[in-house]
Scaffold this active site. Structure first.
Site, PDB file in Angstrom:
ATOM      1  N   CYS A   1     -13.862  83.711  80.080  1.00  0.00           N
ATOM      2  CA  CYS A   1     -13.049  83.139  80.928  1.00  0.00           C
ATOM      3  C   CYS A   1     -11.813  83.471  80.077  1.00  0.00           C
ATOM      4  O   CYS A   1     -11.562  83.250  78.745  1.00  0.00           O
ATOM      5  CB  CYS A   1     -13.212  81.735  81.513  1.00  0.00           C
ATOM      6  SG  CYS A   1     -11.841  81.069  81.575  1.00  0.00           S
TER       7      CYS A   1
ATOM      8  N   ASP B   1     -10.941  80.598  79.512  1.00  0.00           N
ATOM      9  CA  ASP B   1     -10.075  79.489  78.946  1.00  0.00           C
ATOM     10  C   ASP B   1      -9.765  79.714  77.558  1.00  0.00           C
ATOM     11  O   ASP B   1     -10.532  80.115  76.906  1.00  0.00           O
ATOM     12  CB  ASP B   1     -11.406  78.480  79.263  1.00  0.00           C
ATOM     13  CG  ASP B   1     -11.178  77.408  78.921  1.00  0.00           C
ATOM     14  OD1 ASP B   1     -11.068  76.999  77.749  1.00  0.00           O
ATOM     15  OD2 ASP B   1     -12.076  76.097  79.778  1.00  0.00           O
TER      16      ASP B   1
ATOM     17  N   ARG C   1     -10.284  77.945  74.792  1.00  0.00           N
ATOM     18  CA  ARG C   1     -11.458  77.668  74.378  1.00  0.00           C
ATOM     19  C   ARG C   1     -13.198  78.205  73.806  1.00  0.00           C
ATOM     20  O   ARG C   1     -14.240  78.003  73.643  1.00  0.00           O
ATOM     21  CB  ARG C   1     -12.378  75.883  74.982  1.00  0.00           C
ATOM     22  CG  ARG C   1     -11.513  74.853  75.109  1.00  0.00           C
ATOM     23  CD  ARG C   1     -12.053  73.636  75.894  1.00  0.00           C
ATOM     24  NE  ARG C   1     -12.069  74.040  76.998  1.00  0.00           N
ATOM     25  CZ  ARG C   1     -12.601  73.392  77.929  1.00  0.00           C
ATOM     26  NH1 ARG C   1     -12.743  72.099  77.554  1.00  0.00           N
ATOM     27  NH2 ARG C   1     -12.778  74.041  79.014  1.00  0.00           N
TER      28      ARG C   1
ATOM     29  N   HIS D   1     -18.781  79.737  81.013  1.00  0.00           N
ATOM     30  CA  HIS D   1     -18.671  78.792  80.150  1.00  0.00           C
ATOM     31  C   HIS D   1     -18.914  77.466  80.985  1.00  0.00           C
ATOM     32  O   HIS D   1     -18.496  77.556  82.313  1.00  0.00           O
ATOM     33  CB  HIS D   1     -17.650  78.421  79.422  1.00  0.00           C
ATOM     34  CG  HIS D   1     -16.536  78.319  80.152  1.00  0.00           C
ATOM     35  ND1 HIS D   1     -16.010  77.083  79.562  1.00  0.00           N
ATOM     36  CD2 HIS D   1     -15.075  79.124  80.575  1.00  0.00           C
ATOM     37  CE1 HIS D   1     -14.519  77.412  80.816  1.00  0.00           C
ATOM     38  NE2 HIS D   1     -14.413  78.690  80.822  1.00  0.00           N
TER      39      HIS D   1
ATOM     40  N   CYS E   1     -15.795  75.070  83.301  1.00  0.00           N
ATOM     41  CA  CYS E   1     -15.134  76.332  83.632  1.00  0.00           C
ATOM     42  C   CYS E   1     -14.258  75.336  85.265  1.00  0.00           C
ATOM     43  O   CYS E   1     -14.830  75.097  86.054  1.00  0.00           O
ATOM     44  CB  CYS E   1     -15.820  77.427  84.158  1.00  0.00           C
ATOM     45  SG  CYS E   1     -14.837  79.066  84.901  1.00  0.00           S
TER      46      CYS E   1
HETATM   47 CO    CO Z   1     -13.809  78.474  82.615  1.00  0.00          CO
END
Ligand code: CO
Length: 235
Positions: free
Chosen positions: A63, A65, A67, A119, A122
């Site tokens: 992803c 993202d 993190r 994750h 998400c």
């Molecule tokens: Co995500």
């Protein structure tokens, strides 16, 4: 408060904002210099070796993202993981970007492992689970709504919204693993070599730990008949 004062305050605020933005950007450049120094202190030849080429064994599809960076999560170094990321780690068979990365990783770099890494928590999956409009991204998230539809019997029965979200995160990863297996790229590679595995993972942001979903695929054996492809006659 007078009009002048309001004007002055707002100009001070915007000046502060632009200085903060400039500082944030400068921090990135300073961070880069710090990183270079750290690596060179450890190994003066580090960047010469890095520049010589890459031989990663792993393709990571994760992803976007901020993190879930591939190297940090797996404690690997630059050069070890080839990476493709998009919102909610979706593998769509008409996505030229994903297919190009996959083809290069599988056929040129000859990676041994392709890992689809989702994750928990998400935002993309949460957005897909909602009925809210978010703009252009709604078209991308449609792929996740399709995953929901495939598994609606199971998901509709879950009443706790956060458990439902976690499960959709997992099911999305599983479907993307399956999507990769359906590609000609993976099926042809399996015909030529036995050392290519497709895995599905979910990262738990609250612990940092990875959950291996145990859906590793090593051959076209379990693909539905409609997706199994014969050897190409044009190769
Ligand atoms: Co995500």
């Amino acid at each position: 408060m007078s009009k002048e004062n309001i004007k002055k305050m707002s100009s001070e605020l915007s000046q502060e904002k632009s200085e903060k933005q400039k500082r944030g950007y400068q921090e990135l450049l300073q961070g880069n210099r710090d990183w270079v120094k750290t690596e060179l202190d450890r190994d003066p030849d580090y960047f010469n070796k890095l520049a010589a080429g890459q031989e990663p064994d792993v393709l990571w599809i994760g992803c976007s993202d901020s993190r879930v960076p591939a190297n940090e999560v797996t404690n690997t170094r630059p050069g070890q993981v080839f990476v493709h990321r998009n919102i909610a780690n979706v593998c769509v068979h008409s996505d030229m970007n994903m297919l190009s990365v996959l083809d290069y990783a599988v056929n040129v770099l000859k990676v041994k492992h392709v890992i689809v890494s989702g994750h928990y928590g998400c935002g993309g999956i949460a957005a897909a689970l909602s009925n809210q409009q978010f703009g252009l991204i709604d078209n991308w998230l449609r792929h996740i709504k399709d995953v929901y539809r495939l598994h609606s019997n199971e998901l509709d029965r879950i009443t706790d919204e956060s458990i439902k979200l976690d499960r959709l995160v997992e099911l999305n990863v599983i479907e993307q693993v399956y999507n990769l297996c359906k590609t000609t790229i993976v099926q042809n590679a399996w015909r030529e070599r036995e050392d290519l595995e497709i895995h599905g993972w979910v990262i738990d942001l609250k612990t940092g730990l990875v959950k291996d979903l145990q859906v590793t695929a090593k051959s076209s054996e379990n693909l539905g008949k409609i997706f199994k492809l014969d050897e190409s006659k044009v190769r």
